[in-house]
Motif scaffolding. Structure first.
Motif, PDB file in Angstrom:
ATOM      1  N   TYR A   1       1.235  -1.640   0.128  1.00  7.98           N
ATOM      2  CA  TYR A   1      -0.352  -0.258   0.795  1.00  7.98           C
ATOM      3  C   TYR A   1       0.939   1.767   0.198  1.00  7.98           C
ATOM      4  O   TYR A   1       0.539   1.698  -0.617  1.00  7.98           O
ATOM      5  CB  TYR A   1      -1.323   0.120   1.566  1.00  7.98           C
ATOM      6  CG  TYR A   1      -0.665   0.218   2.625  1.00  7.98           C
ATOM      7  CD1 TYR A   1      -0.132   1.542   2.953  1.00  7.98           C
ATOM      8  CD2 TYR A   1       0.101  -1.268   3.012  1.00  7.98           C
ATOM      9  CE1 TYR A   1       0.698   1.712   4.578  1.00  7.98           C
ATOM     10  CE2 TYR A   1       1.085  -1.313   4.288  1.00  7.98           C
ATOM     11  CZ  TYR A   1       1.162   0.619   4.960  1.00  7.98           C
ATOM     12  OH  TYR A   1       1.664   0.714   6.065  1.00  7.98           O
TER      13      TYR A   1
ATOM     14  N   THR B   1      -5.061  -1.824  -2.697  1.00  6.82           N
ATOM     15  CA  THR B   1      -5.124  -1.548  -1.130  1.00  6.82           C
ATOM     16  C   THR B   1      -6.199  -1.386  -0.128  1.00  6.82           C
ATOM     17  O   THR B   1      -7.384  -0.722  -0.657  1.00  6.82           O
ATOM     18  CB  THR B   1      -4.133   0.500  -1.407  1.00  6.82           C
ATOM     19  OG1 THR B   1      -4.130   0.411  -0.318  1.00  6.82           O
ATOM     20  CG2 THR B   1      -5.345   1.346  -2.082  1.00  6.82           C
TER      21      THR B   1
ATOM     22  N   ASP C   1      -5.600   0.474   2.429  1.00  6.46           N
ATOM     23  CA  ASP C   1      -5.346   1.947   3.141  1.00  6.46           C
ATOM     24  C   ASP C   1      -5.988   2.828   2.991  1.00  6.46           C
ATOM     25  O   ASP C   1      -6.003   3.438   2.152  1.00  6.46           O
ATOM     26  CB  ASP C   1      -3.603   1.822   2.729  1.00  6.46           C
ATOM     27  CG  ASP C   1      -3.062   3.299   3.460  1.00  6.46           C
ATOM     28  OD1 ASP C   1      -3.150   2.989   5.463  1.00  6.46           O
ATOM     29  OD2 ASP C   1      -2.889   4.097   3.284  1.00  6.46           O
TER      30      ASP C   1
ATOM     31  N   ASN D   1      -1.068  -3.487   9.130  1.00  6.29           N
ATOM     32  CA  ASN D   1      -1.823  -1.880   8.593  1.00  6.29           C
ATOM     33  C   ASN D   1      -3.077  -1.714   8.944  1.00  6.29           C
ATOM     34  O   ASN D   1      -3.959  -1.085   9.567  1.00  6.29           O
ATOM     35  CB  ASN D   1      -1.589  -1.684   7.712  1.00  6.29           C
ATOM     36  CG  ASN D   1      -2.098   0.050   6.926  1.00  6.29           C
ATOM     37  OD1 ASN D   1      -1.142   0.949   7.773  1.00  6.29           O
ATOM     38  ND2 ASN D   1      -2.704   0.250   6.295  1.00  6.29           N
TER      39      ASN D   1
END
Length: 356
Positions: free
Chosen positions: A69, A90, A92, A166
């Motif tokens: 990401y 992604t 994120d 994350n």
């Protein structure tokens, strides 16, 4: 759209390029030597080097980023500057926000979060809530797990360890009591039974993509939770918070990659539930499916790899065929579910669903 570049040829990227090469001229690039033979051309190059990316994209109509990401914002900026359509996987949220801002003046398509979750789960959720005249609650759940769990964590990194860490650390956006809020990931644990087996589910970041923005003021409850085997959440909470490895993500990644070996047999669980008013009555619509590894062109692909790869390939193909916007930002929940599931690549979800 004729020529497509795929950046990152790992567990998912190599399959994305393989699938797209069925219909398009595909070239892949990775920072490592790829010894395996594929149906597409492969280049070795530093994917963080701006000149390498520009040289790679100069003859491409679209780029698909299957990179970690933290590399995607620069790739997206370059794609916009060069007028190349951009797609990624992604989860994120800061990356999503940055790409959404870029799209305002973009002459090409920007479609982030095209994987399994976010991605397919958002398209599916929208397909369900679109059947209601009034929506009260939308609950989306996805899990990518080893088929035969071992140890307290009961897990294997079948995709990016950086991505998992994350989404466990960053806050999760939800709609609760009609208000958009940020809540702590790994919290709001629930027990969930799928196909007679018990799992746990808890909040994680990024799974909803832009859906909170889309449904703001329209629902009382909206949340996304990750499905794991019971005990996983407590183990990760100990590691990341009690032992403070949230402050050293690189160390956390190395410990987990060393402790949790890759497995061949995995399973992907997808569950969605929507409550609201339909035909004047309070109704609840549900979707529950599981997916396992498959064989394509005499090669085995893990469930997480093909469910992710077919989703992003379907979005690329729908844009190419003119079924979606030709420029600007594409929200996953704006993609019609019926069109997606009947598409060349999206239909894999129907073809290969687990017979249970």
């Amino acid at each position: 759209m004729k020529k497509i570049g795929v950046l990152g040829l790992g567990k998912v990227g190599s399959l994305v390029a393989t699938l797209l090469s069925q219909k398009y001229e595909v070239q892949g690039m990775d920072q490592f030597d790829i010894n395996e033979k594929f149906s597409f051309d492969v280049l070795k190059g530093d994917v963080s080097n701006d000149k390498n990316i520009r040289d790679f994209l100069k003859d491409k109509d679209a780029v698909v980023s299957c990179l970690p990401y933290f590399l995607n914002i620069k790739i997206a900026e370059t794609a916009v500057d060069m007028g190349v359509h951009y797609f990624d996987l992604t989860e994120d949220v800061p990356t999503l926000n940055a790409i959404q801002k870029m799209a305002k003046n973009s002459k090409s398509v920007l479609a982030p979060q095209c994987g399994l979750a976010p991605g397919f789960i958002g398209i599916l959720g929208a397909g369900l809530y679109g059947q209601f005249s009034e929506v009260r609650a939308v609950k989306l759940r996805v899990g990518a797990l080893p088929l035969h769990p071992m140890g307290q964590l009961g897990y294997s990194f079948t995709w990016s360890a950086e991505g998992v860490i994350n989404e466990y650390i960053n806050d999760a956006e939800v709609i609760h009591n009609g208000e958009r809020k940020m809540l702590s990931s790994l919290d709001d644990v629930e027990s969930i039974n799928i196909n007679g087996r018990q799992y746990e589910a808890f909040l994680t970041s990024g799974g909803l993509g832009t859906m909170c923005e889309t449904l703001d003021g329209k629902v009382d409850t909206l949340n996304y939770k990750t499905i794991r085997y019971p005990g996983h959440r407590d183990g990760m909470k100990l590691l990341l918070y009690d032992l403070l490895l949230k402050n050293d993500r690189e160390l956390a990644k190395n410990i987990l990659n060393n402790a949790l070996p890759l497995v061949d047999e995995d399973i992907v669980l997808v569950y969605a539930a929507v409550e609201g008013i339909m035909d004047g009555k309070l109704r609840r619509k549900e979707f529950s499916e599981s997916y396992r590894r498959i064989t394509l062109d005499n090669k085995e692909w893990r469930a997480i790899s093909w469910t992710t790869a077919c989703s992003i390939s379907a979005v690329v193909d729908l844009v190419s065929e003119g079924n979606l916007s030709k420029k600007g930002f594409i929200k996953q929940e704006e993609i019609p579910f019926e069109m997606f599931i009947k598409s060349h690549y999206g239909s894999m979800y129907e073809t290969y669903k687990d017979a249970k």
